[in-house]
Design a protein around this motif. Structure first.
Motif, short mmCIF file in Angstrom:
data_model
loop_
_atom_site.label_atom_id
_atom_site.label_comp_id
_atom_site.label_asym_id
_atom_site.label_seq_id
_atom_site.Cartn_x
_atom_site.Cartn_y
_atom_site.Cartn_z
N ILE A 167 0.84 -1.20 0.00
CA ILE A 167 0.00 0.00 0.00
C ILE A 167 0.87 1.25 0.00
O ILE A 167 0.60 2.20 -0.74
CB ILE A 167 -0.97 -0.01 1.21
N GLU A 168 1.92 1.26 0.79
CA GLU A 168 2.78 2.44 0.85
C GLU A 168 3.52 2.67 -0.46
O GLU A 168 3.80 3.80 -0.83
CB GLU A 168 3.77 2.32 2.02
N ASN A 169 3.84 1.60 -1.18
CA ASN A 169 4.56 1.74 -2.44
C ASN A 169 3.63 1.97 -3.63
O ASN A 169 4.08 2.33 -4.70
CB ASN A 169 5.42 0.49 -2.70
N ALA A 170 2.33 1.73 -3.43
CA ALA A 170 1.38 1.91 -4.52
C ALA A 170 1.23 3.39 -4.82
O ALA A 170 1.41 4.23 -3.94
CB ALA A 170 0.03 1.32 -4.11
N PRO A 171 0.90 3.72 -6.09
CA PRO A 171 0.65 5.14 -6.36
C PRO A 171 -0.52 5.60 -5.51
O PRO A 171 -1.43 4.82 -5.24
CB PRO A 171 0.30 5.16 -7.85
N LYS A 172 -0.48 6.84 -5.06
CA LYS A 172 -1.53 7.35 -4.17
C LYS A 172 -2.80 7.56 -4.97
O LYS A 172 -2.80 8.24 -5.99
CB LYS A 172 -1.06 8.67 -3.54
N SER A 173 -3.87 6.93 -4.52
CA SER A 173 -5.16 7.09 -5.18
C SER A 173 -5.85 8.34 -4.65
O SER A 173 -5.87 8.58 -3.45
CB SER A 173 -6.02 5.86 -4.92
N ASN A 174 -6.39 9.13 -5.56
CA ASN A 174 -7.12 10.34 -5.18
C ASN A 174 -8.60 10.16 -5.47
O ASN A 174 -8.98 9.35 -6.32
CB ASN A 174 -6.60 11.55 -5.97
N GLU A 193 -9.17 0.95 -12.03
CA GLU A 193 -8.30 2.11 -11.80
C GLU A 193 -8.01 2.79 -13.12
O GLU A 193 -8.10 2.20 -14.19
CB GLU A 193 -7.04 1.75 -11.04
N ASP A 194 -7.69 4.10 -13.00
CA ASP A 194 -7.36 4.86 -14.21
C ASP A 194 -5.84 4.87 -14.39
O ASP A 194 -5.10 4.27 -13.60
CB ASP A 194 -7.96 6.28 -14.15
N ALA A 195 -5.39 5.55 -15.42
CA ALA A 195 -3.96 5.56 -15.76
C ALA A 195 -3.11 6.19 -14.66
O ALA A 195 -1.92 5.89 -14.54
CB ALA A 195 -3.76 6.30 -17.07
N ASP A 196 -3.71 7.04 -13.81
CA ASP A 196 -2.97 7.70 -12.73
C ASP A 196 -2.96 6.88 -11.43
O ASP A 196 -2.45 7.34 -10.42
CB ASP A 196 -3.58 9.08 -12.45
N GLY A 197 -3.59 5.70 -11.45
CA GLY A 197 -3.61 4.87 -10.25
C GLY A 197 -4.74 5.19 -9.29
O GLY A 197 -4.77 4.69 -8.17
N HIS A 203 -17.08 8.96 -1.54
CA HIS A 203 -15.62 8.86 -1.48
C HIS A 203 -15.32 8.09 -0.22
O HIS A 203 -15.72 8.52 0.86
CB HIS A 203 -14.98 10.26 -1.43
N LYS A 204 -14.64 6.95 -0.32
CA LYS A 204 -14.35 6.18 0.89
C LYS A 204 -12.91 5.72 0.92
O LYS A 204 -12.23 5.66 -0.10
CB LYS A 204 -15.32 5.00 1.03
N ASP A 205 -12.47 5.41 2.13
CA ASP A 205 -11.12 4.92 2.37
C ASP A 205 -11.24 3.44 2.70
O ASP A 205 -11.95 3.06 3.62
CB ASP A 205 -10.52 5.70 3.54
N TYR A 206 -10.60 2.59 1.91
CA TYR A 206 -10.61 1.15 2.18
C TYR A 206 -9.18 0.69 2.37
O TYR A 206 -8.37 0.77 1.45
CB TYR A 206 -11.27 0.39 1.02
N ASN A 207 -8.84 0.26 3.58
CA ASN A 207 -7.48 -0.17 3.91
C ASN A 207 -6.43 0.87 3.52
O ASN A 207 -5.38 0.53 2.99
CB ASN A 207 -7.14 -1.51 3.24
N GLY A 208 -6.74 2.13 3.74
CA GLY A 208 -5.78 3.19 3.46
C GLY A 208 -5.71 3.62 2.00
O GLY A 208 -4.88 4.41 1.63
N VAL A 209 -6.60 3.08 1.16
CA VAL A 209 -6.63 3.45 -0.25
C VAL A 209 -7.91 4.23 -0.52
O VAL A 209 -9.00 3.75 -0.23
CB VAL A 209 -6.58 2.20 -1.17
N ASN A 210 -7.78 5.43 -1.06
CA ASN A 210 -8.95 6.24 -1.40
C ASN A 210 -9.65 5.63 -2.60
O ASN A 210 -9.01 5.31 -3.60
CB ASN A 210 -8.55 7.67 -1.73
N GLN A 211 -10.99 5.47 -2.49
CA GLN A 211 -11.78 4.92 -3.60
C GLN A 211 -12.90 5.87 -3.94
O GLN A 211 -13.56 6.39 -3.05
CB GLN A 211 -12.41 3.58 -3.21
N THR A 212 -13.13 6.06 -5.22
CA THR A 212 -14.31 6.78 -5.70
C THR A 212 -15.36 5.71 -6.00
O THR A 212 -15.10 4.81 -6.79
CB THR A 212 -13.97 7.59 -6.97
N VAL A 213 -16.51 5.78 -5.32
CA VAL A 213 -17.55 4.76 -5.45
C VAL A 213 -18.61 5.25 -6.43
O VAL A 213 -19.11 6.37 -6.30
CB VAL A 213 -18.21 4.48 -4.08
#
Length: 99
Positions: free
Chosen positions: A7-14, A50-54, A82-92
């Motif tokens: 998760i820390e190494n994954a691109p940051k999801s906005n 996911e989109d091209a920006d992660g 907009h929710k946070d799942y296991n520290g990853v921002n998700q657009t629902v």
């Protein structure tokens, strides 16, 4: 790799868009489709994309997208939350439609 490191190494999801905003023509890659079981309204499927920006998107629907995981799709959808799942921002999404 431990899950936390990933998760820390994954691109940051906005978060994308505003709640209740209709987003059109998003180019997304299907990451995973998960069968959630069957309830009063029939089967449910969680689509993670996911989109091209992660940036990560999720959509729960009774109809499974016919495309395979890893496939690129074009999608219109209304932002439900907009929710946070296991520290990853998700657009629902709600009322999404594959083009």
């Amino acid at each position: 790799l431990a899950k936390k490191e990933k998760i820390e190494n994954a691109p940051k999801s906005n978060f994308i868009g505003e709640v209740k905003e209709r987003l059109r023509g998003l180019e997304l890659t299907i990451v995973k489709i998960i069968y959630l079981g069957s309830g009063n309204f029939g089967p449910s499927f969680l689509h993670l994309m996911e989109d091209a920006d992660g940036n990560v998107f999720s959509w729960i629907t009774g109809n499974k997208i016919e495309e395979a995981e890893g496939t690129q799709i074009k999608l219109d959808g209304t932002v439900k939350a907009h929710k946070d799942y296991n520290g990853v921002n998700q657009t629902v999404f709600t009322r999404a439609k594959v083009k």
